[in-house]
Design a protein around this motif. Structure first.
Motif, PDB file in Angstrom:
ATOM      1  N   ASP A 226       0.854  -1.190   0.000  1.00 22.16           N
ATOM      2  CA  ASP A 226       0.000   0.000   0.000  1.00 22.16           C
ATOM      3  C   ASP A 226       0.894   1.245   0.000  1.00 22.16           C
ATOM      4  O   ASP A 226       0.783   2.116   0.855  1.00 22.16           O
ATOM      5  N   GLN A 227       1.802   1.302  -0.976  1.00 19.98           N
ATOM      6  CA  GLN A 227       2.752   2.403  -1.034  1.00 19.98           C
ATOM      7  C   GLN A 227       2.165   3.569  -1.831  1.00 19.98           C
ATOM      8  O   GLN A 227       1.486   3.368  -2.832  1.00 19.98           O
ATOM      9  N   ASP A 228       2.465   4.780  -1.355  1.00 21.62           N
ATOM     10  CA  ASP A 228       1.963   5.964  -2.052  1.00 21.62           C
ATOM     11  C   ASP A 228       2.608   6.123  -3.417  1.00 21.62           C
ATOM     12  O   ASP A 228       1.950   6.474  -4.394  1.00 21.62           O
ATOM     13  N   HIS A 229       3.909   5.865  -3.486  1.00 24.38           N
ATOM     14  CA  HIS A 229       4.593   6.004  -4.763  1.00 24.38           C
ATOM     15  C   HIS A 229       5.876   5.176  -4.747  1.00 24.38           C
ATOM     16  O   HIS A 229       6.413   4.858  -3.685  1.00 24.38           O
ATOM     17  N   ILE A 230       6.339   4.829  -5.931  1.00 26.10           N
ATOM     18  CA  ILE A 230       7.615   4.150  -6.073  1.00 26.10           C
ATOM     19  C   ILE A 230       8.382   4.833  -7.207  1.00 26.10           C
ATOM     20  O   ILE A 230       7.866   5.044  -8.294  1.00 26.10           O
ATOM     21  N   TRP A 231       9.587   5.211  -6.907  1.00 28.60           N
ATOM     22  CA  TRP A 231      10.444   5.913  -7.864  1.00 28.60           C
ATOM     23  C   TRP A 231       9.729   7.127  -8.463  1.00 28.60           C
ATOM     24  O   TRP A 231       9.823   7.403  -9.656  1.00 28.60           O
ATOM     25  N   GLY A 232       8.969   7.807  -7.624  1.00 25.18           N
ATOM     26  CA  GLY A 232       8.279   9.015  -8.058  1.00 25.18           C
ATOM     27  C   GLY A 232       7.001   8.773  -8.824  1.00 25.18           C
ATOM     28  O   GLY A 232       6.351   9.724  -9.258  1.00 25.18           O
TER      29      GLY A 232
END
Length: 442
Positions: A226-232
């Motif tokens: 449940d990550q907000d973003h990955i690598w922007g």
């Protein structure tokens, strides 16, 4: 009543086993088809491989009798190489040129006229993948059909990987409280492993929840990641959120994604691959590959070393990498990639014979792969590797493939009920409003 099927060359080049697809009917191969197949045997691609396969198959059938007189097939049908019925008398007023297509039409037309004179004549049907050949056949009063036995699905609604369902508010509350609920509490409808559920309140409130079916197919559970973003990169819609879950899960070694241009397939996958390769060290290398199939007329041989030759074909990949690395200057991306050493951009031409362990493998534009090619790729995947196949079945540049029989669709349909795989169909374009409009109306 039995029928007579006259096969066009492209049917055999698409599926070498096509002669066995017509049940107990008679299959007729015009002599000119053998000539066309012979002309393709030297090609070092999928068409050449199929041409050689057809040649060996027909040669092996010679042991059962004379092919021009007809031989029985194991499925109850029969096969005949047609040497006669080549007269152009019935075509000369409509199609003057004696092209190979017209010769095949002439054989079918003359056979049809001959059968009409018999008391119990058989219906003659021309089978071709070529739309214009079927149009010509219709102009001649011949029945013509597309070859459909190679299709993975019979309808355009390919498995989407998710379903929208309305449930009681109490079940939504239970799902949020426990993180899972039995599928039997929701519906008796069977689900595939790793199929997504978009659950909404049946009473019309704004309450909703996203879940994924577990490996047993009996429970729907909350997402692991449940990550907000990955690598922007942040998912902009619900299908991209589902895609991110599949891309980050280490228990799903095969992920397939389909979607129109601009839905974010390549960008999301590259971001997930960089996270797991560079940051989490879950894989030793990120391998990105795509089939070399030109859009429009080929520009011919390209100068330079292998990497220089590949650059124009792989430019869409480099465009996304430049966005992820936020490069501004010319050559800056090449310096970054050279310094990292863990990112490899390759053409699928060089993948045969390789074994690829502990790598995050991305196959872009997979809709341009044949069933045989996609099998070759998946059998290269080694231990602890993850492979992502993605593309748009509506944008195919391969001359013998369509939306229903390409390698990507084949993998989606064959693996949808296997727990090692996950699939999602991206619905909404996020590149720009113009790109989305173009994808929808053009």
């Amino acid at each position: 009543m039995k029928k007579i099927y006259v096969l066009d060359t492209n049917v055999l080049l698409q599926d070498p086993q096509a002669i066995f697809s017509f049940q107990d009917n008679e299959v007729v191969i015009p002599a000119v088809v053998l000539e066309e197949v012979d002309g393709k045997k030297r090609y070092m691609d999928e068409i050449g491989r199929n041409a050689r396969h057809v040649s060996k198959l027909i040669d092996s059938l010679r042991q059962q009798g004379k092919l021009h007189e007809g031989i029985p097939l194991y499925n109850g049908g029969s096969l005949r190489i047609e040497l006669n019925h080549r007269s152009f008398h019935e075509l000369q007023e409509i199609f003057v040129e004696k092209t190979n297509d017209n010769r095949i039409l002439a054989v079918a037309k003359n056979l049809s006229l001959e059968e009409e004179t018999k008391e119990e004549g058989h219906q003659v049907i021309l089978v071709s993948k070529d739309t214009l050949v079927r149009v010509k056949a219709d102009a001649l009063g011949l029945q013509a059909e597309d070859f459909l036995s190679d299709r993975v699905v019979d309808v355009s609604d390919i498995y989407s990987g998710f379903i929208e369902i309305y449930i009681q508010k109490e079940l939504l509350d239970k799902f949020y409280e426990k993180g899972e609920i039995p599928l039997a509490d929701i519906t008796q409808h069977p689900f595939y492993s790793h199929q997504f559920l978009l659950m909404k309140d049946s009473m019309g409130s704004s309450a909703s929840a996203l879940g994924i079916v577990d490996i047993t197919g009996k429970f729907v559970r909350k997402f692991i990641y449940d990550q907000d973003h990955i690598w922007g990169i942040k998912p902009r819609n619900v299908q991209q959120t589902m895609a991110m879950e599949l891309l980050l899960r280490d228990d799903i070694p095969l992920v397939t994604m389909i979607g129109k241009a601009g839905t974010g397939k390549t960008l999301l996958t590259l971001a997930a691959g960089l996270l797991q390769t560079e940051d989490l060290q879950a894989f030793k290398k990120l391998l990105v590959a795509r089939p070399i199939v030109p859009v429009g007329k080929d520009i011919g041989f390209l100068p330079g070393e292998k990497q220089e030759k590949l650059r124009p074909w792989m430019q869409p990949i480099f465009d996304n990498l430049e966005y992820l690395f936020n490069t501004k200057k010319p050559g800056e991306l090449d310096d970054i990639l050279a310094g990292m050493g863990s990112i490899e951009v390759e053409a699928l031409t060089y993948i045969r014979g390789r074994s690829i362990p502990e790598q995050f493998i991305i196959i872009d534009e997979a809709q341009n792969l044949t069933k045989h090619e996609v099998k070759t790729i998946l059998t290269r995947v080694g231990e602890k590797s993850k492979i992502v196949l993605m593309g748009d079945p509506g944008q195919i540049d391969h001359p013998y493939l369509d939306e229903y029989n390409n390698g990507l669709t084949y993998v989606v349909e064959k693996f949808k009920d296997h727990p090692v795989a996950g699939h999602i169909k991206l619905m909404k374009g996020e590149r720009s409003g113009l790109a989305q409009l173009a994808a929808d109306i053009l």
